[in-house]
Design a protein around this motif. Structure first.
Motif, PDB file in Angstrom:
ATOM      1  N   THR A  84       0.811  -1.220   0.000  1.00 19.51           N
ATOM      2  CA  THR A  84       0.000   0.000   0.000  1.00 19.51           C
ATOM      3  C   THR A  84       0.845   1.271   0.000  1.00 19.51           C
ATOM      4  O   THR A  84       0.366   2.337  -0.395  1.00 19.51           O
ATOM      5  CB  THR A  84      -0.938   0.024   1.215  1.00 19.51           C
ATOM      6  N   VAL A  85       2.092   1.178   0.452  1.00 17.30           N
ATOM      7  CA  VAL A  85       2.936   2.376   0.510  1.00 17.30           C
ATOM      8  C   VAL A  85       3.836   2.513  -0.718  1.00 17.30           C
ATOM      9  O   VAL A  85       4.486   3.550  -0.901  1.00 17.30           O
ATOM     10  CB  VAL A  85       3.817   2.381   1.785  1.00 17.30           C
ATOM     11  N   CYS A  86       3.893   1.486  -1.548  1.00 15.91           N
ATOM     12  CA  CYS A  86       4.790   1.533  -2.713  1.00 15.91           C
ATOM     13  C   CYS A  86       4.264   2.533  -3.749  1.00 15.91           C
ATOM     14  O   CYS A  86       3.157   2.366  -4.271  1.00 15.91           O
ATOM     15  CB  CYS A  86       4.923   0.148  -3.339  1.00 15.91           C
ATOM     16  N   PRO A  87       5.040   3.572  -4.082  1.00 17.94           N
ATOM     17  CA  PRO A  87       4.548   4.598  -5.001  1.00 17.94           C
ATOM     18  C   PRO A  87       4.590   4.199  -6.473  1.00 17.94           C
ATOM     19  O   PRO A  87       4.028   4.910  -7.311  1.00 17.94           O
ATOM     20  CB  PRO A  87       5.507   5.771  -4.732  1.00 17.94           C
ATOM     21  N   VAL A  88       5.241   3.062  -6.788  1.00 16.22           N
ATOM     22  CA  VAL A  88       5.388   2.689  -8.199  1.00 16.22           C
ATOM     23  C   VAL A  88       4.812   1.304  -8.498  1.00 16.22           C
ATOM     24  O   VAL A  88       5.095   0.720  -9.539  1.00 16.22           O
ATOM     25  CB  VAL A  88       6.874   2.735  -8.621  1.00 16.22           C
ATOM     26  N   VAL A  89       4.020   0.776  -7.551  1.00 20.10           N
ATOM     27  CA  VAL A  89       3.376  -0.535  -7.715  1.00 20.10           C
ATOM     28  C   VAL A  89       4.419  -1.614  -8.041  1.00 20.10           C
ATOM     29  O   VAL A  89       4.211  -2.456  -8.913  1.00 20.10           O
ATOM     30  CB  VAL A  89       2.281  -0.504  -8.805  1.00 20.10           C
ATOM     31  N   ALA A  90       5.524  -1.550  -7.332  1.00 24.06           N
ATOM     32  CA  ALA A  90       6.560  -2.567  -7.531  1.00 24.06           C
ATOM     33  C   ALA A  90       6.274  -3.812  -6.711  1.00 24.06           C
ATOM     34  O   ALA A  90       6.852  -4.869  -6.966  1.00 24.06           O
ATOM     35  CB  ALA A  90       7.932  -2.012  -7.150  1.00 24.06           C
ATOM     36  N   THR A  91       5.430  -3.690  -5.713  1.00 24.99           N
ATOM     37  CA  THR A  91       5.061  -4.856  -4.910  1.00 24.99           C
ATOM     38  C   THR A  91       3.545  -4.918  -4.829  1.00 24.99           C
ATOM     39  O   THR A  91       2.890  -3.928  -4.485  1.00 24.99           O
ATOM     40  CB  THR A  91       5.704  -4.801  -3.503  1.00 24.99           C
ATOM     41  N   THR A  92       3.011  -6.065  -5.192  1.00 19.34           N
ATOM     42  CA  THR A  92       1.556  -6.216  -5.257  1.00 19.34           C
ATOM     43  C   THR A  92       1.149  -7.580  -4.713  1.00 19.34           C
ATOM     44  O   THR A  92       1.983  -8.470  -4.523  1.00 19.34           O
ATOM     45  CB  THR A  92       1.032  -6.103  -6.703  1.00 19.34           C
ATOM     46  N   ARG A 111      12.409   2.561  -0.392  1.00 19.05           N
ATOM     47  CA  ARG A 111      12.411   1.792   0.858  1.00 19.05           C
ATOM     48  C   ARG A 111      11.219   2.076   1.760  1.00 19.05           C
ATOM     49  O   ARG A 111      11.253   1.761   2.948  1.00 19.05           O
ATOM     50  CB  ARG A 111      13.731   2.003   1.619  1.00 19.05           C
ATOM     51  N   TYR A 112      10.161   2.644   1.218  1.00 24.34           N
ATOM     52  CA  TYR A 112       8.947   2.803   2.013  1.00 24.34           C
ATOM     53  C   TYR A 112       8.433   1.438   2.488  1.00 24.34           C
ATOM     54  O   TYR A 112       7.931   1.293   3.595  1.00 24.34           O
ATOM     55  CB  TYR A 112       7.848   3.492   1.191  1.00 24.34           C
ATOM     56  N   CYS A 113       8.548   0.435   1.608  1.00 25.44           N
ATOM     57  CA  CYS A 113       8.057  -0.904   1.952  1.00 25.44           C
ATOM     58  C   CYS A 113       8.811  -1.488   3.143  1.00 25.44           C
ATOM     59  O   CYS A 113       8.228  -2.194   3.974  1.00 25.44           O
ATOM     60  CB  CYS A 113       8.173  -1.828   0.742  1.00 25.44           C
ATOM     61  N   MET A 114      10.112  -1.189   3.225  1.00 22.64           N
ATOM     62  CA  MET A 114      10.903  -1.690   4.352  1.00 22.64           C
ATOM     63  C   MET A 114      10.430  -1.071   5.661  1.00 22.64           C
ATOM     64  O   MET A 114      10.346  -1.739   6.689  1.00 22.64           O
ATOM     65  CB  MET A 114      12.382  -1.379   4.120  1.00 22.64           C
ATOM     66  N   ALA A 115      10.125   0.207   5.615  1.00 21.38           N
ATOM     67  CA  ALA A 115       9.648   0.887   6.817  1.00 21.38           C
ATOM     68  C   ALA A 115       8.268   0.381   7.218  1.00 21.38           C
ATOM     69  O   ALA A 115       7.934   0.334   8.411  1.00 21.38           O
ATOM     70  CB  ALA A 115       9.607   2.393   6.571  1.00 21.38           C
ATOM     71  N   ALA A 116       7.469  -0.018   6.227  1.00 22.08           N
ATOM     72  CA  ALA A 116       6.094  -0.436   6.511  1.00 22.08           C
ATOM     73  C   ALA A 116       6.002  -1.877   6.983  1.00 22.08           C
ATOM     74  O   ALA A 116       5.032  -2.256   7.637  1.00 22.08           O
ATOM     75  CB  ALA A 116       5.229  -0.250   5.264  1.00 22.08           C
ATOM     76  N   CYS A 117       6.990  -2.701   6.634  1.00 23.44           N
ATOM     77  CA  CYS A 117       6.939  -4.125   6.990  1.00 23.44           C
ATOM     78  C   CYS A 117       7.239  -4.312   8.479  1.00 23.44           C
ATOM     79  O   CYS A 117       8.339  -4.012   8.936  1.00 23.44           O
ATOM     80  CB  CYS A 117       7.941  -4.923   6.162  1.00 23.44           C
ATOM     81  N   TYR A 119       7.748  -7.032   9.986  1.00 24.75           N
ATOM     82  CA  TYR A 119       8.522  -8.249  10.200  1.00 24.75           C
ATOM     83  C   TYR A 119       9.982  -8.119   9.756  1.00 24.75           C
ATOM     84  O   TYR A 119      10.735  -9.074   9.814  1.00 24.75           O
ATOM     85  CB  TYR A 119       7.850  -9.410   9.448  1.00 24.75           C
ATOM     86  N   HIS A 120      10.361  -6.950   9.266  1.00 26.91           N
ATOM     87  CA  HIS A 120      11.737  -6.713   8.802  1.00 26.91           C
ATOM     88  C   HIS A 120      12.168  -7.773   7.788  1.00 26.91           C
ATOM     89  O   HIS A 120      13.285  -8.289   7.826  1.00 26.91           O
ATOM     90  CB  HIS A 120      12.716  -6.692   9.976  1.00 26.91           C
ATOM     91  N   ALA A 121      11.246  -8.121   6.898  1.00 26.53           N
ATOM     92  CA  ALA A 121      11.497  -9.199   5.941  1.00 26.53           C
ATOM     93  C   ALA A 121      11.995  -8.691   4.596  1.00 26.53           C
ATOM     94  O   ALA A 121      12.146  -9.468   3.665  1.00 26.53           O
ATOM     95  CB  ALA A 121      10.217 -10.020   5.739  1.00 26.53           C
ATOM     96  N   ARG A 122      12.215  -7.384   4.487  1.00 33.56           N
ATOM     97  CA  ARG A 122      12.659  -6.815   3.214  1.00 33.56           C
ATOM     98  C   ARG A 122      14.076  -6.259   3.355  1.00 33.56           C
ATOM     99  O   ARG A 122      14.446  -5.744   4.404  1.00 33.56           O
ATOM    100  CB  ARG A 122      11.701  -5.698   2.773  1.00 33.56           C
ATOM    101  N   TYR A 123      14.818  -6.358   2.252  1.00 34.74           N
ATOM    102  CA  TYR A 123      16.230  -5.940   2.276  1.00 34.74           C
ATOM    103  C   TYR A 123      16.543  -5.055   1.079  1.00 34.74           C
ATOM    104  O   TYR A 123      16.051  -5.284  -0.020  1.00 34.74           O
ATOM    105  CB  TYR A 123      17.135  -7.177   2.260  1.00 34.74           C
ATOM    106  N   PHE A 124      17.384  -4.076   1.314  1.00 37.55           N
ATOM    107  CA  PHE A 124      17.782  -3.157   0.257  1.00 37.55           C
ATOM    108  C   PHE A 124      19.195  -3.481  -0.207  1.00 37.55           C
ATOM    109  O   PHE A 124      20.095  -3.722   0.608  1.00 37.55           O
ATOM    110  CB  PHE A 124      17.737  -1.717   0.775  1.00 37.55           C
ATOM    111  N   ASN A 125      19.383  -3.491  -1.508  1.00 36.85           N
ATOM    112  CA  ASN A 125      20.715  -3.746  -2.076  1.00 36.85           C
ATOM    113  C   ASN A 125      21.506  -2.448  -2.125  1.00 36.85           C
ATOM    114  O   ASN A 125      21.328  -1.633  -3.032  1.00 36.85           O
ATOM    115  CB  ASN A 125      20.568  -4.316  -3.489  1.00 36.85           C
ATOM    116  N   TRP A 126      22.366  -2.290  -1.155  1.00 40.88           N
ATOM    117  CA  TRP A 126      23.235  -1.100  -1.170  1.00 40.88           C
ATOM    118  C   TRP A 126      24.375  -1.271  -2.164  1.00 40.88           C
ATOM    119  O   TRP A 126      24.992  -0.298  -2.583  1.00 40.88           O
ATOM    120  CB  TRP A 126      23.798  -0.850   0.231  1.00 40.88           C
ATOM    121  N   PHE A 127      24.673  -2.520  -2.490  1.00 43.24           N
ATOM    122  CA  PHE A 127      25.799  -2.798  -3.396  1.00 43.24           C
ATOM    123  C   PHE A 127      25.361  -3.837  -4.432  1.00 43.24           C
ATOM    124  O   PHE A 127      24.408  -4.581  -4.205  1.00 43.24           O
ATOM    125  CB  PHE A 127      27.007  -3.347  -2.616  1.00 43.24           C
ATOM    126  N   ASP A 128      26.071  -3.869  -5.547  1.00 47.74           N
ATOM    127  CA  ASP A 128      25.831  -4.948  -6.504  1.00 47.74           C
ATOM    128  C   ASP A 128      26.314  -6.270  -5.897  1.00 47.74           C
ATOM    129  O   ASP A 128      27.335  -6.294  -5.189  1.00 47.74           O
ATOM    130  CB  ASP A 128      26.599  -4.681  -7.813  1.00 47.74           C
TER     131      ASP A 128
END
Length: 255
Positions: A84-92, A111-117, A119-128
């Motif tokens: 519901t917080v994803c502004p680009v409908v990347a997660t549905t 990373r709005y989705c990370m803040a909203a979860c 359960y801390h089940a989402r991760y951001f790729n800071w690096f390749d």
């Protein structure tokens, strides 16, 4: 937010009394989903684990001391706050099966989705992602490799779901009526104690549907109303109590 109902709802029940905390589910998840090895476990910017095993403790001294291990994938919530917080409908959550998707080409890394979860089940790729020399040749061709700048998470090994449906079509079977053994995520397949059971929560013939109705079954932070499709069970009351923020004198479901 209304719960989206599906004819098929894939779910998981983890028996915490069987889990030994061996971590095989974590390793299988990493290999199956092309998650690069962690180079420095203490660096939170470089750790990325779709399946993470937590150690729980009853907080008592020996000989009353007791521990349990809790594997935590994405909860595949019925009311996913991440979408519901994803502004680009990347997660549905709009595909039959009830799996919360993550569409990497759409993700802008806000990373709005990370803040909203919760359960801390989402991760951001800071690096390749980087694999040791030669290991890149062992990557799973059914799973995309995510670049830096996008969020990723557990998908119940969605590529295995797609493969199971394709196999059913080839065999002339209805792809929306898969058997339990047709679609099994990597973490479930590798668990040496059979602690993780997977299947259709809406199919009364599937073992997972029966276990989810156990008096000892519970869901993490259930009273938030996210309606997770991942259940846990334990006959130990102190374990069930750690699944949510219970008051001191408040009883859990299994008591």
């Amino acid at each position: 937010m209304q719960v989206k109902e599906f004819k098929v709802k894939w779910g998981m029940v983890v028996d915490l009394d069987k889990c030994t905390g061996c971590g095989a589910c974590m390793v299988a998840c990493q290999a199956e989903n092309n998650i690069a090895p962690v180079t420095e476990g203490s660096n939170k910017l470089r750790t990325l684990t779709w399946m993470l095993v937590y150690e729980l403790s009853n907080g008592k001294d020996f000989p009353e001391h007791d521990i349990a291990y809790l594997p935590r994938p994405c909860m595949q919530c019925g009311k996913p706050s991440c979408s519901t917080v994803c502004p680009v409908v990347a997660t549905t959550k709009d595909e039959e099966g009830g799996i919360v998707s993550q569409i990497y080409p759409r993700c802008i890394g806000c990373r709005y989705c990370m803040a909203a979860c919760p359960y801390h089940a989402r991760y951001f790729n800071w690096f390749d992602p980087v694999w040791p020399e030669g290991m890149d040749k062992t990557l799973n061709i059914s799973t995309s490799v995510r670049p830096r700048g996008v969020v990723e998470k557990c998908t119940f090994c969605h590529h295995r779901f797609a493969a199971a449906k394709e196999k059913a079509r080839m065999e002339g079977r209805d792809p929306m009526h898969l058997e339990e053994e047709d679609y099994i995520p990597a973490c479930v397949e590798v668990c040496p104690t059979g602690a993780i059971v997977f299947g259709d929560l809406n199919n009364p013939e599937h073992k997972v549907a029966k276990l989810a109705k156990s008096r000892y079954a519970f869901r993490l932070l259930e009273r938030l109303g996210t309606d997770p499709q991942v259940y846990y069970m334990s006959k130990r009351e102190w374990v069930r109590r750690q699944g949510d923020n219970y008051l001191e004198n408040e009883k859990t479901k299994g008591e």
